[in-house]
Design a protein around this motif. Sequence first.
Motif, PDB file in Angstrom:
ATOM      1  N   LEU A   1     119.520  19.984  31.576  1.00  0.00           N
ATOM      2  CA  LEU A   1     120.243  20.483  30.414  1.00  0.00           C
ATOM      3  C   LEU A   1     119.848  19.620  29.217  1.00  0.00           C
ATOM      4  N   PRO A   2     119.065  20.150  28.273  1.00  0.00           N
ATOM      5  CA  PRO A   2     118.812  19.387  27.052  1.00  0.00           C
ATOM      6  C   PRO A   2     120.123  19.168  26.320  1.00  0.00           C
ATOM      7  N   THR A   3     120.339  17.935  25.889  1.00  0.00           N
ATOM      8  CA  THR A   3     121.624  17.560  25.318  1.00  0.00           C
ATOM      9  C   THR A   3     121.491  17.257  23.835  1.00  0.00           C
ATOM     10  N   LEU A   4     122.267  17.983  23.043  1.00  0.00           N
ATOM     11  CA  LEU A   4     122.331  17.762  21.594  1.00  0.00           C
ATOM     12  C   LEU A   4     123.647  17.080  21.297  1.00  0.00           C
ATOM     13  N   ILE A   5     123.583  15.849  20.768  1.00  0.00           N
ATOM     14  CA  ILE A   5     124.835  15.164  20.450  1.00  0.00           C
ATOM     15  C   ILE A   5     125.305  15.588  19.060  1.00  0.00           C
ATOM     16  N   THR A   6     126.508  15.186  18.745  1.00  0.00           N
ATOM     17  CA  THR A   6     127.226  15.529  17.513  1.00  0.00           C
ATOM     18  C   THR A   6     126.298  15.805  16.326  1.00  0.00           C
ATOM     19  N   SER A   7     126.329  17.058  15.848  1.00  0.00           N
ATOM     20  CA  SER A   7     125.382  17.536  14.842  1.00  0.00           C
ATOM     21  C   SER A   7     126.049  18.515  13.888  1.00  0.00           C
ATOM     22  N   PRO A   8     125.407  18.793  12.744  1.00  0.00           N
ATOM     23  CA  PRO A   8     125.903  19.843  11.852  1.00  0.00           C
ATOM     24  C   PRO A   8     125.816  21.222  12.511  1.00  0.00           C
ATOM     25  N   ASP A   9     126.576  22.164  11.980  1.00  0.00           N
ATOM     26  CA  ASP A   9     126.565  23.526  12.520  1.00  0.00           C
ATOM     27  C   ASP A   9     125.157  24.103  12.561  1.00  0.00           C
ATOM     28  N   ALA A  10     124.365  23.857  11.512  1.00  0.00           N
ATOM     29  CA  ALA A  10     123.022  24.423  11.441  1.00  0.00           C
ATOM     30  C   ALA A  10     122.154  23.940  12.594  1.00  0.00           C
ATOM     31  N   ASP A  11     122.268  22.667  12.935  1.00  0.00           N
ATOM     32  CA  ASP A  11     121.487  22.128  14.045  1.00  0.00           C
ATOM     33  C   ASP A  11     121.944  22.721  15.373  1.00  0.00           C
ATOM     34  N   MET A  12     123.235  22.921  15.526  1.00  0.00           N
ATOM     35  CA  MET A  12     123.745  23.513  16.760  1.00  0.00           C
ATOM     36  C   MET A  12     123.244  24.944  16.916  1.00  0.00           C
ATOM     37  N   ARG A  13     123.247  25.688  15.826  1.00  0.00           N
ATOM     38  CA  ARG A  13     122.738  27.066  15.874  1.00  0.00           C
ATOM     39  C   ARG A  13     121.246  27.076  16.199  1.00  0.00           C
ATOM     40  N   GLN A  14     120.514  26.137  15.615  1.00  0.00           N
ATOM     41  CA  GLN A  14     119.088  26.055  15.897  1.00  0.00           C
ATOM     42  C   GLN A  14     118.841  25.694  17.353  1.00  0.00           C
ATOM     43  N   ALA A  15     119.632  24.771  17.888  1.00  0.00           N
ATOM     44  CA  ALA A  15     119.479  24.372  19.287  1.00  0.00           C
ATOM     45  C   ALA A  15     119.727  25.540  20.223  1.00  0.00           C
ATOM     46  N   VAL A  16     120.694  26.374  19.893  1.00  0.00           N
ATOM     47  CA  VAL A  16     120.956  27.559  20.710  1.00  0.00           C
ATOM     48  C   VAL A  16     119.757  28.495  20.676  1.00  0.00           C
ATOM     49  N   ALA A  17     119.212  28.746  19.500  1.00  0.00           N
ATOM     50  CA  ALA A  17     118.076  29.663  19.364  1.00  0.00           C
ATOM     51  C   ALA A  17     116.841  29.125  20.093  1.00  0.00           C
ATOM     52  N   VAL A  18     116.571  27.837  19.931  1.00  0.00           N
ATOM     53  CA  VAL A  18     115.400  27.226  20.562  1.00  0.00           C
ATOM     54  C   VAL A  18     115.544  27.233  22.083  1.00  0.00           C
TER      55      VAL A  18
END
Length: 380
Positions: A93-110
Amino acid sequence: MFALTDCQIFTGEQWLLDHAVVIDHGRISAVIPRGSLAPELPSHDLNGALLSAGFIDLQLNGCGGVMFNGDISEATLATMQRTSLASGTTSFLPTLITSPDADMRQAVAVTHAYMAKHANQVLGLHLEGPYTNLKRKGIHPARQIRPLDEPMLDFLCRHGDVIAKMTLAPECNQPEHIARLKAAGIMVALGHTAASYDEAMQGIAAGIGFATHLYNAMTPTGNGREPGVVGAVYDSPDIYAGIIVDGVHVHDANVRLAHKVLGSRLCLVTDATAAAGAGPELTQFDFCGTRVLVRDGQCLDEHGTLGGSSLTMVAGVRNLVERIGLPLAEALRMASLYPARAMGKDQDLGSISVGKVANLVVLNEDLSVKNTLVNGQFTE
């Protein structure tokens, strides 16, 4: 279609000698005595090596010199996958720590795009934050920790097919929000939390099913009157937990205690960063704007706060055997079967049995990685 022969097979339940694993179109089609193989079937002789289900890392921030937070791209995920294979990890599971909404949306798309191209490798995204507690933020950027609002809650729930796990602080989130995330198919985990025992239990009742890096960034059992989050995890019959077994994040005695209490609900995780698998030349890296120094295998910021780890899954397995004193079979289960069960993926992954995906690791006698297979294909 081919067979893997001359190996010590650990199925996840038992050891088998003089048996073979038959792989057909990326899945295990048979586990049979070697003498029962058709003579014309191609085979790969593993020269007595140990064969196990591939490892599954439920918390991987980065490795091989890259961080997912630093470059949210398919190229980063490819580097993480390639690096992880060297440590026996076939899924993560690639893990994205605390980030802005834009980064979270990008992580979902990627993550969605990568999963569509590479089956049974990335099993979904782990969002660790930002809906946590400042008091237990660890290395997470304080300026990004915030409440969960309705637009983002709606977005997260609509992408439950991509977001496998989400770590939050139960005392900072409404129980109905936790319930909605769970209903969307997301494994809700508690972590970076200052919750009391009662607050943690309320979150667990609402749908929390996992504890992120047990003991770290959560309230401990302070005394007989203060069970804390750790006490709540121990007092809950169904919750799973991840634990970092690197000799730094958790004392060996606490690992043993956690295993005695949780048993098959305790999963080995790395919480690894760019330093894992990068070699000694990497002496520092950036983690969301914080400079993290790599010293003697530890990842620390200038204040001495742990910034993830340099642990690999195969090193964690060795530590479970050599430091903690667990049988090898149990260490392998903690790295494969139990994580698969925790994420509801055990119908396809986590053990060697007919019908499952042939994500496998071949180990030498010293528990170093000799090779891996992903979807029935050798990776080297």
